[in-house]
Design a protein around this motif. Sequence first.
Motif, PDB file in Angstrom:
ATOM      1  N   GLY A 185      21.427  12.648  39.926  1.00 28.00           N
ATOM      2  CA  GLY A 185      22.613  12.623  39.083  1.00 28.00           C
ATOM      3  C   GLY A 185      22.343  12.930  37.621  1.00 28.00           C
ATOM      4  N   ASP A 186      21.068  12.950  37.226  1.00 24.92           N
ATOM      5  CA  ASP A 186      20.751  13.275  35.835  1.00 24.92           C
ATOM      6  C   ASP A 186      21.171  14.701  35.515  1.00 24.92           C
ATOM      7  OD1 ASP A 186      19.709  10.820  35.161  1.00 24.92           O
ATOM      8  OD2 ASP A 186      17.612  11.420  35.385  1.00 24.92           O
ATOM      9  N   VAL A 187      21.670  14.899  34.296  1.00 26.85           N
ATOM     10  CA  VAL A 187      22.134  16.210  33.840  1.00 26.85           C
ATOM     11  C   VAL A 187      21.241  16.672  32.692  1.00 26.85           C
ATOM     12  CG1 VAL A 187      24.056  17.503  32.824  1.00 26.85           C
ATOM     13  CG2 VAL A 187      24.516  15.679  34.481  1.00 26.85           C
ATOM     14  N   PHE A 188      20.720  17.878  32.843  1.00 22.67           N
ATOM     15  CA  PHE A 188      19.860  18.473  31.832  1.00 22.67           C
ATOM     16  C   PHE A 188      20.457  19.794  31.370  1.00 22.67           C
ATOM     17  CE2 PHE A 188      17.055  15.856  34.327  1.00 22.67           C
ATOM     18  CZ  PHE A 188      16.096  15.383  33.446  1.00 22.67           C
ATOM     19  N   VAL A 189      20.281  20.109  30.092  1.00 22.81           N
ATOM     20  CA  VAL A 189      20.554  21.466  29.626  1.00 22.81           C
ATOM     21  C   VAL A 189      19.243  22.228  29.562  1.00 22.81           C
ATOM     22  CG1 VAL A 189      22.685  20.946  28.396  1.00 22.81           C
ATOM     23  CG2 VAL A 189      20.506  20.777  27.187  1.00 22.81           C
ATOM     24  N   CYS A 190      18.134  21.506  29.389  1.00 24.60           N
ATOM     25  CA  CYS A 190      16.791  22.080  29.355  1.00 24.60           C
ATOM     26  C   CYS A 190      15.831  20.974  29.769  1.00 24.60           C
ATOM     27  CB  CYS A 190      16.455  22.576  27.949  1.00 24.60           C
ATOM     28  SG  CYS A 190      14.753  23.180  27.776  1.00 24.60           S
ATOM     29  N   THR A 191      14.935  21.247  30.683  1.00 29.95           N
ATOM     30  CA  THR A 191      14.038  20.209  31.180  1.00 29.95           C
ATOM     31  C   THR A 191      12.927  19.858  30.196  1.00 29.95           C
ATOM     32  OG1 THR A 191      12.798  21.880  32.403  1.00 29.95           O
ATOM     33  CG2 THR A 191      14.495  20.656  33.609  1.00 29.95           C
ATOM     34  N   THR A 192      12.851  20.558  29.078  1.00 28.12           N
ATOM     35  CA  THR A 192      11.913  20.180  28.026  1.00 28.12           C
ATOM     36  C   THR A 192      12.383  18.896  27.347  1.00 28.12           C
ATOM     37  OG1 THR A 192      11.356  22.488  27.626  1.00 28.12           O
ATOM     38  CG2 THR A 192      10.858  20.960  25.854  1.00 28.12           C
ATOM     39  N   GLY A 241      21.175  25.082  25.447  1.00 30.10           N
ATOM     40  CA  GLY A 241      21.907  23.828  25.312  1.00 30.10           C
ATOM     41  C   GLY A 241      23.406  23.999  25.227  1.00 30.10           C
ATOM     42  N   MET A 242      23.842  25.219  24.958  1.00 30.28           N
ATOM     43  CA  MET A 242      25.277  25.477  24.840  1.00 30.28           C
ATOM     44  C   MET A 242      25.870  26.072  26.108  1.00 30.28           C
ATOM     45  SD  MET A 242      25.322  26.887  20.963  1.00 30.28           S
ATOM     46  CE  MET A 242      23.646  27.497  20.885  1.00 30.28           C
ATOM     47  N   ARG A 243      25.022  26.416  27.089  1.00 33.32           N
ATOM     48  CA  ARG A 243      25.579  27.067  28.270  1.00 33.32           C
ATOM     49  C   ARG A 243      25.079  26.517  29.601  1.00 33.32           C
ATOM     50  NH1 ARG A 243      22.406  31.927  26.670  1.00 33.32           N
ATOM     51  NH2 ARG A 243      20.368  31.314  27.369  1.00 33.32           N
ATOM     52  N   ASP A 244      23.952  25.820  29.621  1.00 37.45           N
ATOM     53  CA  ASP A 244      23.413  25.339  30.894  1.00 37.45           C
ATOM     54  C   ASP A 244      23.805  23.883  31.141  1.00 37.45           C
ATOM     55  OD1 ASP A 244      22.289  27.820  30.851  1.00 37.45           O
ATOM     56  OD2 ASP A 244      20.282  27.166  31.380  1.00 37.45           O
TER      57      ASP A 244
END
Length: 118
Positions: free
Chosen positions: A47-54, A37-40
Amino acid sequence: MKREKSIIETSAEKLLSISTLFKGKISSSSLAPCRVGMRDYHIFPDGDVFVCTTYPPIGNVLNQSAYDIWNGMLAKGIRKKTIECVDFGTQRCASSCFDHRTPTQEIKRAMLIIRQKM
């Protein structure tokens, strides 16, 4: 397995611990809180932005700036959840520490490449 001065960067301890993931167990080798969550920052075609798809998206680049998405309250909340994620180190986790290098590992890798070119 890994030999001294090998180009394999992953420690022997970590290489051995990977097999536990295939047995459905939690790997305890060098586990730290998830940092995904701090780097991806993954932008999907819609257009959706995810840090983790979970977790749900942290925003959408079609109607928000990248800065506003990254620094928004939703992103901060998702980052907190990723740090506390119970799936980290299990088979269900696609963003475990096995997928990413720490800054220290990146520096060591760069030094290794420089030495090899000399």
